[in-house]
Design a protein around this motif. Structure first.
Motif, PDB file in Angstrom:
ATOM      1  N   ARG A 114     107.945  54.171 -20.720  1.00  0.00           N
ATOM      2  CA  ARG A 114     107.967  52.760 -20.332  1.00  0.00           C
ATOM      3  C   ARG A 114     109.210  52.033 -20.836  1.00  0.00           C
ATOM      4  NH1 ARG A 114     104.402  48.180 -19.473  1.00  0.00           N
ATOM      5  NH2 ARG A 114     105.575  46.383 -20.157  1.00  0.00           N
TER       6      ARG A 114
ATOM      7  N   TRP B  14     100.478  51.642 -20.296  1.00  0.00           N
ATOM      8  CA  TRP B  14     101.495  52.121 -19.370  1.00  0.00           C
ATOM      9  C   TRP B  14     101.575  51.262 -18.103  1.00  0.00           C
ATOM     10  CZ3 TRP B  14      98.907  55.182 -22.679  1.00  0.00           C
ATOM     11  CH2 TRP B  14      99.625  56.145 -23.381  1.00  0.00           C
TER      12      TRP B  14
ATOM     13  N   ASN C 221     102.435  44.745 -17.500  1.00  0.00           N
ATOM     14  CA  ASN C 221     103.588  44.151 -18.172  1.00  0.00           C
ATOM     15  C   ASN C 221     103.105  43.011 -19.068  1.00  0.00           C
ATOM     16  OD1 ASN C 221     105.326  45.820 -16.826  1.00  0.00           O
ATOM     17  ND2 ASN C 221     105.740  44.358 -15.178  1.00  0.00           N
TER      18      ASN C 221
ATOM     19  N   ASP D 154     102.136  55.940 -13.576  1.00  0.00           N
ATOM     20  CA  ASP D 154     102.327  55.237 -14.845  1.00  0.00           C
ATOM     21  C   ASP D 154     103.639  54.472 -14.904  1.00  0.00           C
ATOM     22  OD1 ASP D 154      99.947  56.276 -15.927  1.00  0.00           O
ATOM     23  OD2 ASP D 154     100.959  58.175 -16.318  1.00  0.00           O
ATOM     24  N   ILE D 155     104.559  54.740 -14.008  1.00  0.00           N
ATOM     25  CA  ILE D 155     105.884  54.125 -14.071  1.00  0.00           C
ATOM     26  C   ILE D 155     106.173  53.242 -12.864  1.00  0.00           C
ATOM     27  CG2 ILE D 155     108.369  54.594 -14.097  1.00  0.00           C
ATOM     28  CD1 ILE D 155     106.937  55.112 -16.750  1.00  0.00           C
TER      29      ILE D 155
ATOM     30  N   ILE E 239     104.840  49.593 -12.609  1.00  0.00           N
ATOM     31  CA  ILE E 239     105.373  48.632 -13.579  1.00  0.00           C
ATOM     32  C   ILE E 239     106.449  47.766 -12.923  1.00  0.00           C
ATOM     33  CG2 ILE E 239     106.761  48.415 -15.685  1.00  0.00           C
ATOM     34  CD1 ILE E 239     105.379  50.886 -16.757  1.00  0.00           C
TER      35      ILE E 239
END
Length: 987
Positions: A128, A149, A152, A173-174, A177
């Protein structure tokens, strides 16, 4: 026990229960006060632990700033960002054993088409914060990692926000975001179930590419999609998770991980060929990098170069061609890390790249690089320094790009200065930038005069000053907060000391006497003054719009010192009592306190160098053996046992923290554990007539308890067999069979329940606990830590024997007939008063508790969490379950030491909760030390370790309390000798 009261007193040592006036009601009052103290301690440590983020690591995000547009046309219409999660630099650049390079396409790019270097990440080196640095250009507040994860903590600007449209494919998980709140984005992620650590995860990378390939194919039949793809300021992001998953599962030196490097290189080549044929306009720029590296043990998180050094390759529109070097000799290229220490790592010869210029960057520098390539404003919170060495620009454009980068950082400084000035009653400006407008005017004059060299130097100067100004406002409240937090910790420790003295020593009688004599008017005045001061400080903080936590820091500190002032008469009485002691008693008090401080400072130093424990236990073994010789002459085997067990344990802290796989050793450790259990069982039955051993051996002869031991031994052997079977099958077939998984879970759960039904004598119960937690520990072990479990238990047994020798010497030798011991065993748990010599118990506990931290690694480092330890229970990626299993494995040695600690407090009749408070006092002495060692400058390893050291010690009050509650289930019914036998001459 020999010795006076805990503050140096002597005379009769009264029972803690008998001494309290008011009988049961007074005892209930003490318990109520202790529950309140525990709750206060938990709240205080939780709040104060957060203070380091307010002091050193305030969130860099501020809102209300306008983006700074570029004043020249970009060379690229679109940008492709490829992030190979978990790819470390050396495994990418170096050749394999056959001399062939693993990334032939990207290597040809470095030599013929673009630029290359090493991107240096900053801890915590997790996915992250790494992606936030790459895409948004700032180093996220470390506390944000604890938010998970997905969510924000604060929405932030990024290259994706500024793009005309963003296409992103990859991990669940990415990708969300950055794309969930971006309306101009198209994205997709695979299910969590795809992240299986028992398989080769390179297919995850192929999935991301296939999704993007399918998108381009669909655009031929979708005019709207085709129109979006033809726009400028387009960003394409492929998150390639394979290297990270394979690194965790198989280690970065495994064939699977190294083959994954070839996979991501092939994907980079396929993406390049696909886009060049699709657009055919030479307007696409490409950036290949990684968010973090991977340690040899398959983990990441700390500041080790294997985690911070990642590859960076850029090519395509707007990127310079390679620059050949005349000399291969390395010199300092002027590059500086975020924390200003020099980059002086030469390019390794085996990389074969010394003849091509290398341009290193800080990870946050990639965001302004990407923004500049496609003509986007830089993310408003970026602190990245635009790496002009990658950009193909003329002199005028270079200056314009540098000026835009400088203005964007200056805007952050101005905004933070404005916000602080609007809320401060007394504002202290950052003087070097009070006349910033003249700097900007001077740069514009240089540009108008085409003096680009002077303009560039002025931009660098202004940018450096702006970054320094940002740091100034990040630490604006440093002095005030440091003072308040320090006073708070000191106040908390003084309150604990007063409580221990009042409730658990003979000096508590002074408190009862002074309480009767004291005037309630004085106490009311103290509390009234504290309330007024608290109200005034809260009002001032409110006027300055300070964060809520500031109010908590100040209020807690004032409250603690108000409590102290309300007990001034008792403090005066204690001081008078101490001052009336003779020189010998005072010298003894000072000597013990000094020795305690030395041991605590040793423990602080051990957080940085775990090998100190090797020397400590070598010396401790000799001292303990000598002590046995002096206390109970003739016990040569006992002295030899304690010495050898300490020496055995000393081996582990001299071994590497990165535990190599050694399944045969784990398998053999199970049989060693069974042998130790059998030896303990034999001692429990054969030493029943030995006077010294009668303190801890009184085994029941019933067949039921014999059967329990046999069942526990069988479970330990079964767990060893399952270690071998599960690991062998997973390695051969790349999967964990459900029957293996179910068997492992069943063995672990059942084995931990059995100790509850074991005999209640000390040695029997502790042996059962040792055998009960052995199966889950073995199933979670991968190497020599399985042997550490046995070595640690041997030392804990040595501690028990040492305390038995103390008891035997002090209470019974020549004063009572030991033959009466067996007749006097009962459930009488009345505790005597604490004495000065009892301070050894929490001190020994602290040493053993810390060796449990560092015996098999560096618990204080994020990268010490060995994720492959959980693969015998689960392989599908589940961060919370995996983290729970990892933490449970680390807890098991702590559980053992606390069980022994509880048994010893029962054995020598001292109050366990009183000892717990002493442990917290000692821990907080270390906490204050670590508080002043926290850093936000220096090497990244020092920054990360300083935070984790402080966090561990701050959390210890809660950590130990929870373990006490858990171990109490196993130790509450342990049977010890009757308190009637503790009324001998030594008391």
């Amino acid at each position: 026990m020999a010795g006076g009261g805990i503050l140096g007193g002597g005379g009769a040592s009264l029972s803690a229960t008998d001494r309290r006036i008011g009988g049961r009601s007074c005892l209930q009052e003490v318990k109520r006060r202790e529950r309140w103290l525990v709750a206060l301690g938990i709240a205080l440590h939780a709040v104060y632990m957060l203070s380091i983020f307010d002091i050193y690591f305030k969130t860099p995000i501020v809102h209300g700033m306008d983006p700074v547009p570029q004043r020249f046309s970009p060379s690229a219409k679109r940008l492709v960002l490829l992030v190979a999660d978990g790819l470390r630099a050396d495994k990418f650049f170096e050749p394999d054993s056959g001399g062939r390079f693993r990334a032939p396409f990207l290597r040809s790019v470095m030599k013929e088409m673009g630029r290359w270097g090493v991107s240096h990440a900053r801890p915590p080196t997790e996915s992250r914060p790494g992606h936030v640095a790459i895409i948004a250009g700032f180093y996220e507040d470390p506390s944000a990692v604890t938010k998970g994860w997905k969510a924000n903590p604060v929405e932030f600007d990024s290259v994706f926000n500024r793009s005309r449209h963003t296409f992103a494919f990859g991990s669940p998980d990415i990708v969300p975001i950055f794309c969930r709140s971006v309306p101009q984005s198209t994205w997709a992620t695979y299910p969590h179930e795809y992240e299986d650590f028992a398989s080769d995860a390179s297919f995850l990378d192929q999935w991301s590419f296939d999704q993007f390939h399918g998108l381009l194919s669909r655009s031929n039949d979708d005019p709207k999609l085709k129109q979006i793809l033809q726009q400028d300021k387009l960003v394409i992001f492929l998150h390639l998770l394979g290297c990270d998953t394979n690194g965790h599962a198989h280690r970065p030196y495994s064939s699977i991980y190294l083959n994954n490097v070839k996979v991501v290189d092939k994907i980079a080549e396929d993406v390049y060929n696909l886009l060049e044929s699709y657009f055919n306009d030479n307007k696409t720029a490409y950036i290949f990098t990684a968010d973090h590296g991977m340690s040899d043990k398959g983990s990441h998180g700390d500041g080790h170069p294997s985690n911070t050094d990642t590859p960076l390759v850029a090519w395509g529109a707007g990127i310079k061609n390679p620059r050949r070097l005349i000399s291969d000799s390395h010199s300092d290229d002027g590059f500086r890390f975020v924390d200003d220490h020099k980059h002086d790592m030469p390019t390794p010869i085996e990389w074969g790249l010394r003849g091509i210029e290398r341009v290193d960057v800080n990870q946050a520098d990639i965001a302004p690089l990407m923004a500049t390539i496609v003509g986007l404003p830089c993310p408003v919170n970026s602190v990245g320094n635009l790496p002009l060495g990658y950009l193909s620009l003329n002199k005028a454009e270079e200056v314009e790009a540098a000026l835009a980068n400088t203005k964007q950082i200056l805007n952050q400084f101005l905004r933070k200065s404005q916000l602080k000035q609007s809320t401060s009653l007394y504002f202290r400006p950052y003087k070097p930038l009070e006349d910033y407008s003249s700097f900007l005017g001077q740069i514009e004059e240089f540009i108008d005069a085409r003096d680009y060299e002077s303009a560039m130097k002025a931009c660098h100067t202004l940018r450096s000053m702006s970054l320094a100004g940002l740091h100034y406002f990040q630490t604006y409240d440093w002095l005030m907060l440091m003072t308040i937090i320090t006073l708070g910790y000191v106040g908390w420790m003084v309150n604990l000391i007063l409580h221990v003295v009042q409730s658990y020593t003979f000096l508590g009688n002074l408190f009862l006497k002074k309480k009767q004599e004291s005037s309630h008017k004085i106490t009311k005045k103290v509390y009234l003054g504290g309330c007024l001061l608290m109200s005034l400080s809260s009002f001032i903080l409110y006027l300055e719009s300070s964060p809520v936590l500031y109010h908590a820091y100040v209020s807690m500190t004032i409250f603690l010192w108000t409590q102290i002032l309300s007990k001034l008469q008792f403090i005066n009485a204690i001081w008078k009592e101490i001052s009336t002691k003779n020189f010998k008693s005072s010298a003894k008090l000072i000597a013990i306190l000094m020795m305690s401080l030395i041991i605590l400072e040793f423990l602080v130093a051990s957080f940085s160098d775990r090998k100190l424990y090797t020397w400590f236990f070598l010396i401790a073994g000799l001292l303990a053996a000598s002590h046995i010789f002096l206390l109970v002459p003739g016990r040569y085997m006992m002295a030899l046992y304690i010495c050898l067990s300490c020496w055995f344990l000393s081996i582990f802290t001299s071994m590497p923290a990165e535990i190599p796989d050694n399944n045969p050793l784990v398998f053999a450790s199970g049989f060693l554990i069974v042998l130790l259990g059998m030896a303990s069982r034999w001692l429990d039955s054969s030493r029943a007539g030995d006077k010294l051993w009668l303190y801890i051996v009184r085994i029941s002869k019933t067949s039921q308890f014999h059967l329990l031991f046999v069942v526990q031994a069988i479970l330990v052997v079964l767990s060893s067999l399952m270690v071998w079977l599960s690991t062998s099958h997973r390695a051969a077939n790349k999967e964990l069979l459900p029957v293996h998984q179910l068997t492992n879970w069943s063995i672990a759960v059942v084995s931990m329940v059995i100790p509850l039904f074991s005999p209640v004598s000390i040695l029997s119960r502790l042996t059962s606990i040792f055998l009960g937690f052995a199966p889950p520990f073995l199933l979670l072990s991968i190497g020599y830590e399985a042997v550490f479990y046995s070595a640690f238990a041997l030392v804990l047994m040595g501690w028990m024997l040492l305390e038995c020798a103390n008891l035997y010497s002090a209470e019974y030798q020549g004063s009572l007939h030991v033959r009466n011991l067996e007749d006097n065993l009962s459930g009488d748990d009345k505790a005597r008063s604490l004495q000065l010599s009892d301070l050894r118990i929490p001190l020994i506990f602290m040493v053993l508790f810390n060796i449990a931290f560092f015996g098999t690694g560096n618990f204080a480092s994020i990268a010490s969490f060995e994720i492959s330890s959980v693969y015998r229970f689960i392989t599908i990626f589940s961060p919370f379950l995996m983290a729970a299993l990892l933490i449970f494995k680390l807890f098991i040695p702590f559980l053992l030491v606390i069980c022994v600690f509880s048994a010893i407090t029962k054995l020598i009749r001292i109050p366990r909760l009183g000892c717990y408070f002493l442990v917290i006092i000692l821990s907080d002495v270390m906490t204050i030390h670590f508080f002043f060692l926290v850093r936000n400058t220096g090497s990244w390893m020092e920054i990360g370790n300083s935070i984790s050291h402080f966090g561990i010690m701050s959390a210890q009050v809660v950590f130990i309390l929870l373990l006490f509650a858990l171990t109490n289930i196993y130790t509450k019914d342990i049977e010890v000798p009757s308190a009637k036998l503790f009324s001998g001459k030594a008391t």
